[in-house]
Design an enzyme around this catalytic site. Structure first.
Site, PDB file in Angstrom:
ATOM      1  N   CYS A 130      49.591  16.313  58.768  1.00  0.00           N
ATOM      2  CA  CYS A 130      48.901  15.412  59.146  1.00  0.00           C
ATOM      3  C   CYS A 130      49.052  13.874  58.420  1.00  0.00           C
ATOM      4  O   CYS A 130      48.082  12.602  59.360  1.00  0.00           O
ATOM      5  CB  CYS A 130      47.003  16.022  58.981  1.00  0.00           C
ATOM      6  SG  CYS A 130      47.111  17.412  59.835  1.00  0.00           S
ATOM      7  N   HIS A 273      42.222  10.520  59.220  1.00  0.00           N
ATOM      8  CA  HIS A 273      42.421  11.242  60.164  1.00  0.00           C
ATOM      9  C   HIS A 273      41.564  12.230  60.805  1.00  0.00           C
ATOM     10  O   HIS A 273      40.855  12.564  59.989  1.00  0.00           O
ATOM     11  CB  HIS A 273      43.342  12.426  58.957  1.00  0.00           C
ATOM     12  CG  HIS A 273      44.140  13.811  59.809  1.00  0.00           C
ATOM     13  ND1 HIS A 273      44.443  13.511  61.298  1.00  0.00           N
ATOM     14  CD2 HIS A 273      44.095  14.216  59.766  1.00  0.00           C
ATOM     15  CE1 HIS A 273      44.578  15.371  61.332  1.00  0.00           C
ATOM     16  NE2 HIS A 273      44.712  15.455  60.200  1.00  0.00           N
ATOM     17  N   ASN A 303      41.786  18.374  66.399  1.00  0.00           N
ATOM     18  CA  ASN A 303      43.352  17.501  65.680  1.00  0.00           C
ATOM     19  C   ASN A 303      44.472  17.588  65.996  1.00  0.00           C
ATOM     20  O   ASN A 303      45.125  18.425  66.631  1.00  0.00           O
ATOM     21  CB  ASN A 303      43.254  18.610  64.949  1.00  0.00           C
ATOM     22  CG  ASN A 303      44.070  17.817  63.372  1.00  0.00           C
ATOM     23  OD1 ASN A 303      44.719  17.500  63.044  1.00  0.00           O
ATOM     24  ND2 ASN A 303      43.624  18.291  62.433  1.00  0.00           N
TER      25      ASN A 303
HETATM   26  O1  UT7 Z   1      44.465  19.052  59.347  1.00  0.00           O
HETATM   27  C1  UT7 Z   1      44.748  19.146  58.599  1.00  0.00           C
HETATM   28  C2  UT7 Z   1      44.016  19.105  57.581  1.00  0.00           C
HETATM   29  N1  UT7 Z   1      43.024  20.423  58.303  1.00  0.00           N
HETATM   30  C3  UT7 Z   1      41.754  19.945  57.865  1.00  0.00           C
HETATM   31  O2  UT7 Z   1      40.739  19.112  57.598  1.00  0.00           O
HETATM   32  C4  UT7 Z   1      40.601  21.685  58.186  1.00  0.00           C
HETATM   33  C5  UT7 Z   1      39.518  21.552  56.972  1.00  0.00           C
HETATM   34  N2  UT7 Z   1      38.752  22.527  57.704  1.00  0.00           N
HETATM   35  C6  UT7 Z   1      37.894  22.269  58.781  1.00  0.00           C
HETATM   36  O3  UT7 Z   1      37.496  22.007  59.378  1.00  0.00           O
HETATM   37  C7  UT7 Z   1      36.692  23.885  58.883  1.00  0.00           C
HETATM   38  O4  UT7 Z   1      36.870  24.753  57.789  1.00  0.00           O
HETATM   39  C8  UT7 Z   1      36.414  23.893  59.531  1.00  0.00           C
HETATM   40  C9  UT7 Z   1      36.395  23.827  60.778  1.00  0.00           C
HETATM   41  C10 UT7 Z   1      38.042  24.865  59.970  1.00  0.00           C
HETATM   42  C11 UT7 Z   1      35.815  25.684  59.292  1.00  0.00           C
HETATM   43  O5  UT7 Z   1      34.844  25.277  58.996  1.00  0.00           O
HETATM   44  P1  UT7 Z   1      33.710  25.952  58.498  1.00  0.00           P
HETATM   45  O6  UT7 Z   1      32.632  25.484  58.274  1.00  0.00           O
HETATM   46  O7  UT7 Z   1      34.598  25.515  57.036  1.00  0.00           O
HETATM   47  O8  UT7 Z   1      33.801  27.378  58.379  1.00  0.00           O
HETATM   48  P2  UT7 Z   1      34.817  28.709  57.609  1.00  0.00           P
HETATM   49  O9  UT7 Z   1      35.253  28.334  58.193  1.00  0.00           O
HETATM   50  O10 UT7 Z   1      32.282  28.952  56.782  1.00  0.00           O
HETATM   51  O11 UT7 Z   1      33.152  29.735  59.017  1.00  0.00           O
HETATM   52  C12 UT7 Z   1      31.941  30.015  58.638  1.00  0.00           C
HETATM   53  C13 UT7 Z   1      31.737  30.908  60.088  1.00  0.00           C
HETATM   54  C14 UT7 Z   1      32.933  32.595  58.939  1.00  0.00           C
HETATM   55  O12 UT7 Z   1      31.943  33.063  59.651  1.00  0.00           O
HETATM   56  P3  UT7 Z   1      31.030  34.218  58.625  1.00  0.00           P
HETATM   57  O13 UT7 Z   1      32.298  34.812  57.237  1.00  0.00           O
HETATM   58  O14 UT7 Z   1      29.997  33.511  57.599  1.00  0.00           O
HETATM   59  O15 UT7 Z   1      30.217  35.459  59.247  1.00  0.00           O
HETATM   60  C15 UT7 Z   1      33.863  32.393  60.257  1.00  0.00           C
HETATM   61  O16 UT7 Z   1      34.697  33.712  60.811  1.00  0.00           O
HETATM   62  O17 UT7 Z   1      32.434  30.851  60.962  1.00  0.00           O
HETATM   63  C16 UT7 Z   1      33.006  31.565  62.013  1.00  0.00           C
HETATM   64  N3  UT7 Z   1      33.887  31.480  62.697  1.00  0.00           N
HETATM   65  C17 UT7 Z   1      33.853  31.029  64.135  1.00  0.00           C
HETATM   66  N4  UT7 Z   1      32.411  31.098  64.078  1.00  0.00           N
HETATM   67  C18 UT7 Z   1      32.679  31.304  65.883  1.00  0.00           C
HETATM   68  C19 UT7 Z   1      35.412  30.743  62.360  1.00  0.00           C
HETATM   69  N5  UT7 Z   1      36.302  29.769  63.384  1.00  0.00           N
HETATM   70  C20 UT7 Z   1      34.870  30.549  64.488  1.00  0.00           C
HETATM   71  C21 UT7 Z   1      34.948  29.856  65.670  1.00  0.00           C
HETATM   72  N6  UT7 Z   1      33.703  30.300  67.179  1.00  0.00           N
HETATM   73  N7  UT7 Z   1      35.690  28.888  66.440  1.00  0.00           N
END
Ligand code: UT7
Length: 346
Positions: A130, A273, A303
């Site tokens: 990215c 970004h 993204n």
């Molecule tokens: O461009 C390259 C660089 N990339 C980035 O900058 C991405 C950086 N990361 C992020 O943007 C975030 O970490 C995400 C948007 C990918 C995820 O958000 P988060 O607040 O970090 O969520 P998490 O991964 O800690 O997941 C929290 C919960 C999990 O459930 P449990 O384990 O708490 O029960 C996931 O299974 O959210 C769940 N989850 C979802 N639920 C509904 C993960 N994806 C989804 C989804 N819908 N699409």
């Protein structure tokens, strides 16, 4: 993960002065197709509420089977050349930043060269995740500073929806397709005008945070079972990436401000970004920038990796929101890990 070790390298050494060049044209192109959060609710167990709250994304442009990364790269490049008042034959360098090339080889930049009819240009791709667009700004500006080019076309272009894993709800909701482009020209400008400087950084110790494991020489396409094992798709440890992204984006932005002798108040636009609205907000706060000076379009594009900054820049430019003399700060973070920033006086 040893978060504290990411970016321990000397940030100051990463800075490179602008090199007497300026951006003379911008353009962007995205697919007409849209993938909404409601569409995603039909594909995986997710909800509009979760996606909006955690990412800020509402819809993303999505290519169809007959649209490739070069399709959008060519259109964006043509628009940037038109704005700069140049013909394709005037360009002597085409650099395309992408992690979703049309093919592993030849480069997508060569397809762009052919598509535009830019006969006199050398053309190659760079892969810096990215961060590809800010990496590309340093590459083309150094070509210009060294006399290797006078007029360069730099494009960030992606079709990420072609490599997302539609079985992985934690990543498939994030990505969109499209391209943004700039023309960078040698210019008789002082050190405080045009491209002010760039800073680029890498840390390969964290390569496995964002990767597409199969399709290259480690796990070649002929390896049995790779699709069943979900290997030729984007894999990301999002939560770990999130924390590192906020810190490194702020640090690399501060490098640009310090080395260019700028204060926060002088920044008219910060173009981060567009990975996640929460990351963008946190970075803006760390830098002490008011929300109205931090450009956000992630809700409409998702993204788009290397394309996200040049798409945003062109949106601002065509909306007449960038005035002569305005300072623009850009910063990106992505696979590699890579991160970097650039400062421009318009
Ligand atoms: O461009 C390259 C660089 N990339 C980035 O900058 C991405 C950086 N990361 C992020 O943007 C975030 O970490 C995400 C948007 C990918 C995820 O958000 P988060 O607040 O970090 O969520 P998490 O991964 O800690 O997941 C929290 C919960 C999990 O459930 P449990 O384990 O708490 O029960 C996931 O299974 O959210 C769940 N989850 C979802 N639920 C509904 C993960 N994806 C989804 C989804 N819908 N699409």
């Amino acid at each position: 993960m040893g978060e504290s070790s990411v970016g321990d390298a000397d940030f100051d050494r990463a800075f490179v002065p602008g090199g007497a060049c300026r951006i003379s044209g911008t353009g962007h192109s995205v697919p007409e197709g849209r993938l909404t959060n409601a569409d995603l609710e039909q594909r995986v167990e997710t909800s509009d509420e979760w996606i909006v709250a955690r990412t800020g994304i509402r819809e993303r442009p999505m290519s169809n089977d007959s649209e490739y990364t070069s399709t959008f790269a060519i259109e964006a490049g043509r628009a940037a050349l038109d704005m700069a008042g140049l013909q394709p034959a005037d360009v002597d360098l085409i650099v395309c930043a992408t992690v979703t090339p049309d093919m592993l080889f030849p480069s997508t930049a060569c397809f762009v060269q052919e598509g535009l009819g830019a006969k006199n240009a050398a053309a190659f791709d760079i892969n810096a995740g990215c961060s590809g667009f800010v990496y590309g700004l340093q590459v083309v500006s150094q070509f210009i500073a060294g006399g290797g080019a006078r007029r360069a076309l730099l494009i960030g272009a992606e079709t990420l929806t072609k490599i997302v894993d539609w079985q992985d709800r934690s990543t498939c909701v994030l990505f969109g397709d499209g391209a943004g482009a700039v023309v960078v020209e040698a210019a008789d400008v002082g050190a405080d005008d045009g491209l002010l400087g760039t800073a680029i950084h890498s840390d390969g110790a964290f390569a496995d945070l964002i990767e597409m494991p199969a399709g290259g020489s480690r796990i070649p396409p002929s390896t049995p079972g790779i699709v069943e094992d979900r290997l030729p798709f984007i894999k990301m440890r999002g939560n770990e990436v999130f924390k590192v992204a906020v810190r490194t984006l702020a640090q690399t932005s501060e490098t640009i401000l310090d080395r260019c002798g700028l204060t926060d108040d002088e920044v008219r636009w910060m173009i981060p970004h567009q990975a996640n609205g929460r990351i963008i907000q946190a970075v803006g706060q760390r830098l002490g920038l008011a929300d109205e000076r931090v450009y956000v379009n992630v809700e409409r594009f998702g993204n788009t990796s290397a394309a996200s900054i040049p798409i945003a820049l062109d949106e601002l430019n065509r909306a007449g929101k960038i005035g002569s003399g305005d300072v623009i700060l850009m910063a990106a973070f992505g696979a590699g890990l890579t991160w970097g920033s650039a400062g421009v006086r318009w």
